[in-house]
Write a protein that holds these residues in place. Structure first.
Motif, PDB file in Angstrom:
ATOM      1  N   LEU A 138     -15.702 -67.075  98.476  1.00 51.10           N
ATOM      2  CA  LEU A 138     -14.836 -66.731  97.351  1.00 51.10           C
ATOM      3  C   LEU A 138     -14.335 -67.974  96.626  1.00 51.10           C
ATOM      4  N   ILE A 174     -37.426 -74.914  85.421  1.00 49.93           N
ATOM      5  CA  ILE A 174     -36.769 -73.653  85.043  1.00 49.93           C
ATOM      6  C   ILE A 174     -35.592 -73.379  85.975  1.00 49.93           C
ATOM      7  N   PHE A 199     -31.644 -73.008  84.976  1.00 52.34           N
ATOM      8  CA  PHE A 199     -30.801 -71.895  85.412  1.00 52.34           C
ATOM      9  C   PHE A 199     -29.510 -72.411  86.043  1.00 52.34           C
ATOM     10  N   GLN A 243     -19.767 -68.385  78.433  1.00 55.24           N
ATOM     11  CA  GLN A 243     -20.791 -67.361  78.718  1.00 55.24           C
ATOM     12  C   GLN A 243     -21.863 -67.335  77.648  1.00 55.24           C
ATOM     13  N   PHE A 244     -21.433 -67.511  76.389  1.00 55.61           N
ATOM     14  CA  PHE A 244     -22.396 -67.464  75.298  1.00 55.61           C
ATOM     15  C   PHE A 244     -23.417 -68.581  75.443  1.00 55.61           C
ATOM     16  N   ALA A 266     -25.951 -67.872  78.199  1.00 51.55           N
ATOM     17  CA  ALA A 266     -27.016 -66.950  77.793  1.00 51.55           C
ATOM     18  C   ALA A 266     -28.001 -67.647  76.871  1.00 51.55           C
ATOM     19  N   ILE A 267     -27.466 -68.440  75.928  1.00 47.84           N
ATOM     20  CA  ILE A 267     -28.340 -69.143  74.986  1.00 47.84           C
ATOM     21  C   ILE A 267     -29.215 -70.153  75.720  1.00 47.84           C
ATOM     22  N   ILE A 312     -30.385 -69.932  78.683  1.00 45.94           N
ATOM     23  CA  ILE A 312     -31.509 -69.257  79.332  1.00 45.94           C
ATOM     24  C   ILE A 312     -32.506 -68.762  78.293  1.00 45.94           C
ATOM     25  N   ILE A 313     -32.003 -68.192  77.187  1.00 45.17           N
ATOM     26  CA  ILE A 313     -32.932 -67.645  76.185  1.00 45.17           C
ATOM     27  C   ILE A 313     -33.767 -68.762  75.569  1.00 45.17           C
ATOM     28  N   TYR A 323     -33.932 -72.360  76.326  1.00 48.59           N
ATOM     29  CA  TYR A 323     -34.630 -73.343  77.156  1.00 48.59           C
ATOM     30  C   TYR A 323     -35.524 -72.685  78.180  1.00 48.59           C
ATOM     31  N   ALA A 324     -34.906 -71.870  79.076  1.00 45.98           N
ATOM     32  CA  ALA A 324     -35.715 -71.258  80.134  1.00 45.98           C
ATOM     33  C   ALA A 324     -36.677 -70.230  79.553  1.00 45.98           C
ATOM     34  N   GLY A 325     -36.271 -69.541  78.477  1.00 46.67           N
ATOM     35  CA  GLY A 325     -37.089 -68.449  77.962  1.00 46.67           C
ATOM     36  C   GLY A 325     -38.150 -68.892  76.988  1.00 46.67           C
ATOM     37  N   MET A 334     -39.691 -73.384  77.813  1.00 43.85           N
ATOM     38  CA  MET A 334     -40.478 -73.533  79.033  1.00 43.85           C
ATOM     39  C   MET A 334     -41.724 -72.652  79.011  1.00 43.85           C
ATOM     40  N   VAL A 335     -41.646 -71.514  78.302  1.00 48.66           N
ATOM     41  CA  VAL A 335     -42.855 -70.686  78.176  1.00 48.66           C
ATOM     42  C   VAL A 335     -43.938 -71.469  77.444  1.00 48.66           C
ATOM     43  N   ARG A 348     -17.642 -65.331  69.481  1.00 52.26           N
ATOM     44  CA  ARG A 348     -16.735 -65.396  68.341  1.00 52.26           C
ATOM     45  C   ARG A 348     -16.136 -66.801  68.189  1.00 52.26           C
ATOM     46  N   ASN A 357     -21.559 -60.410  76.783  1.00 50.27           N
ATOM     47  CA  ASN A 357     -22.762 -60.810  76.060  1.00 50.27           C
ATOM     48  C   ASN A 357     -23.956 -59.960  76.478  1.00 50.27           C
ATOM     49  N   LEU A 387     -27.317 -60.395  74.828  1.00 51.11           N
ATOM     50  CA  LEU A 387     -27.950 -61.689  75.120  1.00 51.11           C
ATOM     51  C   LEU A 387     -28.539 -61.693  76.527  1.00 51.11           C
ATOM     52  N   LEU A 398     -31.810 -60.014  76.353  1.00 46.76           N
ATOM     53  CA  LEU A 398     -32.835 -60.864  75.742  1.00 46.76           C
ATOM     54  C   LEU A 398     -33.285 -61.946  76.724  1.00 46.76           C
ATOM     55  N   ALA A 399     -32.303 -62.538  77.443  1.00 50.78           N
ATOM     56  CA  ALA A 399     -32.639 -63.605  78.383  1.00 50.78           C
ATOM     57  C   ALA A 399     -33.545 -63.079  79.495  1.00 50.78           C
ATOM     58  N   ALA A 418     -36.967 -62.329  78.371  1.00 46.83           N
ATOM     59  CA  ALA A 418     -37.735 -63.566  78.200  1.00 46.83           C
ATOM     60  C   ALA A 418     -38.289 -64.039  79.541  1.00 46.83           C
ATOM     61  N   MET A 419     -37.582 -63.736  80.627  1.00 45.41           N
ATOM     62  CA  MET A 419     -38.053 -64.157  81.956  1.00 45.41           C
ATOM     63  C   MET A 419     -39.317 -63.413  82.367  1.00 45.41           C
ATOM     64  N   TYR A 447     -42.869 -65.054  82.375  1.00 42.24           N
ATOM     65  CA  TYR A 447     -43.359 -65.934  83.435  1.00 42.24           C
ATOM     66  C   TYR A 447     -44.210 -65.187  84.444  1.00 42.24           C
ATOM     67  N   ILE A 481     -44.141 -64.071  73.258  1.00 37.21           N
ATOM     68  CA  ILE A 481     -43.317 -64.991  72.471  1.00 37.21           C
ATOM     69  C   ILE A 481     -43.226 -64.498  71.035  1.00 37.21           C
TER      70      ILE A 481
END
Lengths: 218, 345
Positions: free
Chosen positions: A50, A84, A88, A100-101, A104-105, A107-108, A110-112, A115-116, A181, B121, B124, B127-128, B131-132, B135, B161
């Motif tokens: 915890l 990857i 993460f 948090q935003f 998510a960005i 991951i979308i 860079y990782a998404g 890296m693809v 926001r 989010n 998002l 979407l994330a 996107a995974m 792989y 993509i």
């Protein structure tokens, strides 16, 4: 309590690595036994689960381990996979900081997405020549060691005496801090010029890439 | 503190177990529905021998998959080869955790959300995770070390993509209308102002097309075009590992349908339900059922389209994605932002 648990878990992992290195045929057995050991440690020290320190330590450990493996692993595709994992871990750090935003960005984008493209390029390459390629040229190796040491020294210099500033606690930021926001508001008011300049730069790079690619076609 | 944490943990664990069970059952029966509906469209009978109306067919298939020999070809890159099915299956399942299937209900004085995680989010996160999924496909193709698999993996990563962009842009319209990335807010806004599909039809159509491409379903199932690539990226897989790819496709279909429902068709909202004056729990039940029905409709559309449209050629696929859907999605974003700015909606 939390820090010893992390140390114990790392110890378990090191034992596993040693077994893997010296007796590869016993990997399954060692993995089972040590996995059970790690589970028992977690069950005994469940309070540590915890605490924020434990998670920060764990994620940091995984981040550093994966970053090392990116460089060390002989197979480029596996390096990409560890990169990857590393991305993460950074996204998780953003989450801990209530951004948090951004998490998510991270991951979308860079990782998404990026890296693809890496995976895509490695798939198109013939890897047979690349796998197991080692850096043997002496000048390059010494240059790398020198510059790497210099960089680490620079980092230490930057961090030294500021560790207290970097310390975070649960509830230091409220949950609206990193929401879309707040970030959007900042980007389109205070940092509008930098934001637009960056987008212009990206457009220029994109047009440049298209022009370079198309010149050969004609 | 400890008590609250324990409560949250138990509640989440129960929800996760329930969602897991329901989705996997739905996947099993979706395979049957797909075969029966396909048969119906082609004027034949389909599997109807195992149990009444063939209802036990998924069970028989599952047992068959479990007992099939798993062959690992000697030329594969083993660690990645074993990882790939998980990489495609897990994100597909996890995506469902942020989708609300009903309103919050009171149970024994507790407010329980009918959703595993109410994330700010949410869009998002979806979407994330989607996107995974790329792989799993790309790595399965690469690690199999076979030319058909590699071609399938390459095609699919390019396809995924390309269509992710159009999909993301088509969702922007919904987000602007709701002014939030939270799926609950999006549903509530639609309950107040009417479903998004009514005034964002272009966005909905772009989203649906992109969703077909993202789930590798006909007419976009080029990654596994059997006439040219044997079975594409999962050519070298067999037994339970193959069935993970197979199940992941259906989980993705269910998630995409649930997403289309949530974003454009009001989610669990039923127009005029409050006029009936049902007790809250019964109303919630009706809303969950309505959600399932809407998702079921989209799943039917998936099968329906499969037997209506032929497979695209690869260049047609790329042209559609980049030269039609993407500009159309951009235009749609502009038109929706204009409406939102003018406050006409």
């Amino acid at each position: 309590m939390p820090v010893p648990l992390l140390v114990e878990l790392i110890f378990v992992l090191v034992i596993f690595a040693v077994v893997q290195a010296y007796a590869p045929e016993r990997t399954l057995l060692a993995g089972t036994v040590l996995g059970a050991g790690a589970a028992a440690l977690l069950a005994v020290n469940y309070q540590a689960l915890l605490s924020l320190e434990f998670w920060v330590g764990l994620i940091g450990f995984v981040a550093i381990l994966s970053a090392l493996l990116v460089v060390i692993h002989p197979n480029p595709m596996v390096s990409i996979l560890f990169l990857i994992v590393n991305l993460f871990c950074i996204a998780l750090f953003y989450l801990i900081l209530q951004a948090q935003f951004l998490a998510a960005i991270q991951i979308i984008i860079y990782a998404g997405a990026i890296m693809v493209l890496f995976v895509f390029v490695v798939m198109l390459l013939n890897l047979k020549a690349e796998v197991g390629l080692r850096l043997t040229a002496a000048p390059q190796r010494w240059g790398a060691i020198l510059l790497g040491t210099a960089f680490v020294a620079l980092l230490f210099h930057a961090i030294r005496g500021r560790l207290d500033e970097a310390y975070i606690e649960a509830g230091m930021f409220d949950s609206a801090f990193g929401a879309a926001r707040g970030l959007g508001g900042l980007l389109f008011s205070k940092y509008l010029f930098a934001f637009e300049a960056a987008s212009l730069l990206l457009i220029a790079a994109m047009i440049g890439a298209v022009v370079l690619a198309k010149r050969k076609v004609r | 503190m400890d008590r609250i944490v324990a409560q949250v943990l138990v509640e989440s664990a129960v929800k996760i177990a329930l969602f897991f069970f329901v989705i996997l059952t739905a996947v099993a029966y979706m395979t049957l529905v797909e075969r029966r509906v396909s048969a119906w469209i082609q004027d034949r009978l389909g599997p109807n021998r195992v149990g009444p109306f063939g209802l036990l067919q998924p069970l028989a298939d599952g047992i068959k998959f479990l007992f099939k020999e798993e062959i690992t070809p000697p030329h594969v890159y083993r660690p990645v080869y074993l990882l790939a099915p998980l990489l495609i299956f897990v994100p597909a399942l996890v995506t469902f955790s942020v989708i609300p299937i009903g309103p919050a209900v009171e149970l024994h004085g507790h407010r329980v959300r009918l959703q595993i995680a109410d994330v700010d989010n949410g869009v998002l996160v979806i979407l994330a995770l989607s996107a995974m999924g790329v792989y799993g496909v790309a790595l399965a193709g690469w690690s199999s070390n076979s030319k058909y698999s590699l071609m399938g993996g390459l095609r699919s990563s390019a396809q995924l993509i390309s269509y992710e962009l159009a999909m993301g842009l088509s969702i922007v319209g919904v987000l602007m209308a709701a002014g939030s990335l939270r799926l609950n807010d999006i549903v509530e806004r639609q309950a107040e102002h009417g479903w998004n599909i009514l005034w964002q039809l272009p966005g909905f159509l772009i989203f649906l097309t992109a969703a077909f491409a993202e789930t590798n379903r006909l007419p976009f199932d080029l990654p596994e075009a059997e006439a040219e690539l044997v079975a594409g990226y999962h050519t070298e897989y067999s037994g339970l590992r193959f069935s993970m790819f197979y199940m992941a496709e259906y989980v993705n279909m269910i998630t995409a349908s649930a997403l289309a429902t949530t974003l454009y068709c009001g989610g669990y909202h039923v127009p005029g339900l409050h006029l009936l004056g049902l007790p809250p729990l019964a109303a919630a039940l009706v809303q969950v059922l309505a959600f399932c029905l809407k998702v079921g409709f989209f799943l039917f559309v998936y099968v329906w389209v499969r037997w209506t449209l032929p497979r695209f050629r690869y260049d047609q696929l790329m042209n559609l994605g980049w030269k039609m859907l993407l500009p159309a999605a951009l235009l749609h974003v502009m038109w929706v932002s204009f409406i939102v700015l003018m406050d006409w909606s």
